[in-house]
Design an enzyme around this catalytic site. Structure first.
Site, mmCIF file in Angstrom:
data_model
loop_
_atom_site.group_PDB
_atom_site.id
_atom_site.type_symbol
_atom_site.label_atom_id
_atom_site.label_comp_id
_atom_site.label_asym_id
_atom_site.label_seq_id
_atom_site.Cartn_x
_atom_site.Cartn_y
_atom_site.Cartn_z
ATOM 1 N N LYS A 58 11.032 2.777 -5.500
ATOM 2 C CA LYS A 58 11.663 2.682 -4.144
ATOM 3 C C LYS A 58 12.436 1.487 -4.455
ATOM 4 O O LYS A 58 13.457 1.432 -3.629
ATOM 5 C CB LYS A 58 10.242 2.101 -3.234
ATOM 6 C CG LYS A 58 9.291 3.344 -2.882
ATOM 7 C CD LYS A 58 8.200 3.035 -1.867
ATOM 8 C CE LYS A 58 7.552 1.736 -2.116
ATOM 9 N NZ LYS A 58 6.594 1.851 -3.285
ATOM 10 N N ARG A 101 3.408 1.103 5.844
ATOM 11 C CA ARG A 101 2.519 1.446 4.653
ATOM 12 C C ARG A 101 1.266 2.037 5.322
ATOM 13 O O ARG A 101 0.270 2.435 4.553
ATOM 14 C CB ARG A 101 2.195 0.195 3.885
ATOM 15 C CG ARG A 101 2.789 0.283 2.416
ATOM 16 C CD ARG A 101 2.309 -1.174 1.951
ATOM 17 N NE ARG A 101 2.415 -1.227 0.467
ATOM 18 C CZ ARG A 101 3.518 -1.474 -0.272
ATOM 19 N NH1 ARG A 101 4.716 -1.753 0.598
ATOM 20 N NH2 ARG A 101 3.266 -1.565 -1.442
ATOM 21 N N ARG A 130 7.347 -2.114 -17.049
ATOM 22 C CA ARG A 130 7.991 -3.034 -16.162
ATOM 23 C C ARG A 130 7.305 -4.428 -16.756
ATOM 24 O O ARG A 130 8.353 -5.349 -16.659
ATOM 25 C CB ARG A 130 7.681 -2.670 -14.900
ATOM 26 C CG ARG A 130 8.303 -3.714 -13.771
ATOM 27 C CD ARG A 130 8.301 -2.881 -12.548
ATOM 28 N NE ARG A 130 7.276 -3.262 -11.594
ATOM 29 C CZ ARG A 130 7.089 -2.967 -10.300
ATOM 30 N NH1 ARG A 130 7.956 -1.720 -9.924
ATOM 31 N NH2 ARG A 130 5.960 -3.112 -9.448
ATOM 32 N N ARG A 153 4.569 -9.981 -12.182
ATOM 33 C CA ARG A 153 3.810 -10.160 -10.977
ATOM 34 C C ARG A 153 2.141 -10.092 -11.164
ATOM 35 O O ARG A 153 1.896 -9.270 -11.879
ATOM 36 C CB ARG A 153 4.223 -8.827 -10.211
ATOM 37 C CG ARG A 153 5.398 -9.083 -9.375
ATOM 38 C CD ARG A 153 5.795 -7.643 -8.716
ATOM 39 N NE ARG A 153 4.949 -6.983 -8.060
ATOM 40 C CZ ARG A 153 5.275 -5.776 -7.167
ATOM 41 N NH1 ARG A 153 6.719 -5.634 -7.077
ATOM 42 N NH2 ARG A 153 4.251 -5.197 -6.595
ATOM 43 N N ARG A 193 -3.747 -1.096 -5.659
ATOM 44 C CA ARG A 193 -2.666 -0.556 -4.894
ATOM 45 C C ARG A 193 -2.469 0.671 -4.912
ATOM 46 O O ARG A 193 -2.154 1.364 -3.750
ATOM 47 C CB ARG A 193 -1.384 -1.328 -5.684
ATOM 48 C CG ARG A 193 -1.349 -2.667 -5.248
ATOM 49 C CD ARG A 193 -0.459 -3.365 -6.459
ATOM 50 N NE ARG A 193 1.038 -2.872 -6.661
ATOM 51 C CZ ARG A 193 1.766 -2.925 -7.670
ATOM 52 N NH1 ARG A 193 1.033 -3.631 -8.692
ATOM 53 N NH2 ARG A 193 3.047 -2.691 -7.745
HETATM 54 P P1 ADP Z 1 4.717 -1.941 -4.792
HETATM 55 O O1 ADP Z 1 5.131 -0.905 -3.855
HETATM 56 O O2 ADP Z 1 5.082 -1.880 -6.142
HETATM 57 O O3 ADP Z 1 3.134 -1.926 -4.754
HETATM 58 P P2 ADP Z 1 5.788 -3.965 -2.982
HETATM 59 O O4 ADP Z 1 6.436 -5.183 -3.563
HETATM 60 O O5 ADP Z 1 6.277 -3.141 -2.056
HETATM 61 O O6 ADP Z 1 5.072 -3.354 -4.181
HETATM 62 O O7 ADP Z 1 4.465 -4.690 -2.190
HETATM 63 C C1 ADP Z 1 3.598 -5.597 -2.995
HETATM 64 C C2 ADP Z 1 2.212 -5.908 -2.213
HETATM 65 O O8 ADP Z 1 2.817 -6.826 -0.845
HETATM 66 C C3 ADP Z 1 1.320 -4.921 -1.889
HETATM 67 O O9 ADP Z 1 0.358 -4.640 -2.722
HETATM 68 C C4 ADP Z 1 0.816 -5.531 -0.574
HETATM 69 O O10 ADP Z 1 -0.037 -6.399 -0.866
HETATM 70 C C5 ADP Z 1 1.928 -6.244 0.308
HETATM 71 N N1 ADP Z 1 2.780 -5.512 1.069
HETATM 72 C C6 ADP Z 1 4.204 -5.394 1.034
HETATM 73 N N2 ADP Z 1 4.342 -4.378 2.083
HETATM 74 C C7 ADP Z 1 3.305 -4.207 2.851
HETATM 75 C C8 ADP Z 1 3.106 -3.656 4.105
HETATM 76 N N3 ADP Z 1 4.034 -2.803 4.724
HETATM 77 N N4 ADP Z 1 1.924 -3.644 4.594
HETATM 78 C C9 ADP Z 1 0.837 -4.388 4.021
HETATM 79 N N5 ADP Z 1 1.063 -5.063 2.676
HETATM 80 C C10 ADP Z 1 2.284 -5.009 2.261
#
Ligand code: ADP
Length: 201
Positions: A13, A88, A127, A139, A150
């Site tokens: 994404k 999400r 990654r 990370r 996740r």
């Molecule tokens: P990825 O899609 O690779 O899991 P992101 O960088 O989008 O990683 O998100 C990392 C973390 O940030 C998520 O695992 C969550 O803890 C938090 N997070 C990000 N966006 C949201 C969201 N919209 N709602 C709740 N938690 C979020």
């Protein structure tokens, strides 16, 4: 252009959002990046989110909805935005719909990157290795345990968001396992596909 990118962690994404941002000259709103910045800056929201994020869980809807509401209201998002990692949960999707309706706006499309989940763990491991090879920091949530959490959160909370948008006829699906450029091309086709050059005469 107002777009949402959906897909499990590691689906690509972020990569595709960055390309769409360049193409449409609109901001890329990544809640993950914004939350990581808040963690780094040790803001109240960041401190509260850190433990949840490190384990791979979802931070509360109110936190991310508040962040996104501010970003969408900002002057640079007047011409649109690419949402990456938000919404999400269905509650987040509903909150977004309300925010946009209040401005008489709607999304142009929601693009879902479909991936073979067996391959995701390998992608994430790669990654992490690539980041280390470049001298970067991996990370905290890219460990196999946090990654599984996740993925579980994705199934429980985010998969229903795709159904939410399918019902509104906004959902478009792309094969996220294809090479990066091919995925970009497929997204371009989906977004521009309706636009045919006008023939004069
Ligand atoms: P990825 O899609 O690779 O899991 P992101 O960088 O989008 O990683 O998100 C990392 C973390 O940030 C998520 O695992 C969550 O803890 C938090 N997070 C990000 N966006 C949201 C969201 N919209 N709602 C709740 N938690 C979020």
């Amino acid at each position: 252009m107002r777009l949402v990118l959906l897909g499990p962690p590691g689906a690509g994404k972020g990569t595709q959002s960055a390309r769409l941002k360049e193409k449409y000259h609109v901001p890329q709103l990544s809640t993950g990046d914004m939350l990581r910045a808040a963690v780094k800056a040790e803001t109240l929201a960041g401190l509260a989110a850190k433990a949840i994020m490190d384990k791979g869980g979802l931070v509360p809807d109110e936190t991310v909805v508040g962040i996104i509401a501010d970003c969408i209201a900002a002057p640079d998002a007047k011409g649109g935005f690419i949402l990456d990692g938000f919404p999400r949960t269905v509650r987040q999707a509903e909150a977004l719909a309300k925010m946009l309706a209040a401005k008489n706006l709607d999304l142009d499309a929601v693009i879902e990157l479909k991936v073979d989940e067996a391959a995701l763990l390998a992608r994430i491991a790669k990654r992490a290795n690539d980041t280390l090879a470049c001298g970067g920091t991996v990370r905290a949530d890219d460990t196999p345990e946090a990654f599984q959490t996740r993925l579980d959160a994705y199934h429980a909370e985010t998969a229903p968001v795709a159904a939410f948008y399918a019902k509104k006829a906004l959902l478009k699906t792309v094969d996220g396992m294809a090479p990066v450029d091919v995925v970009t091309e497929a997204i371009d086709q989906l977004l521009d596909g309706g636009a045919r050059p006008v023939r004069l005469g």
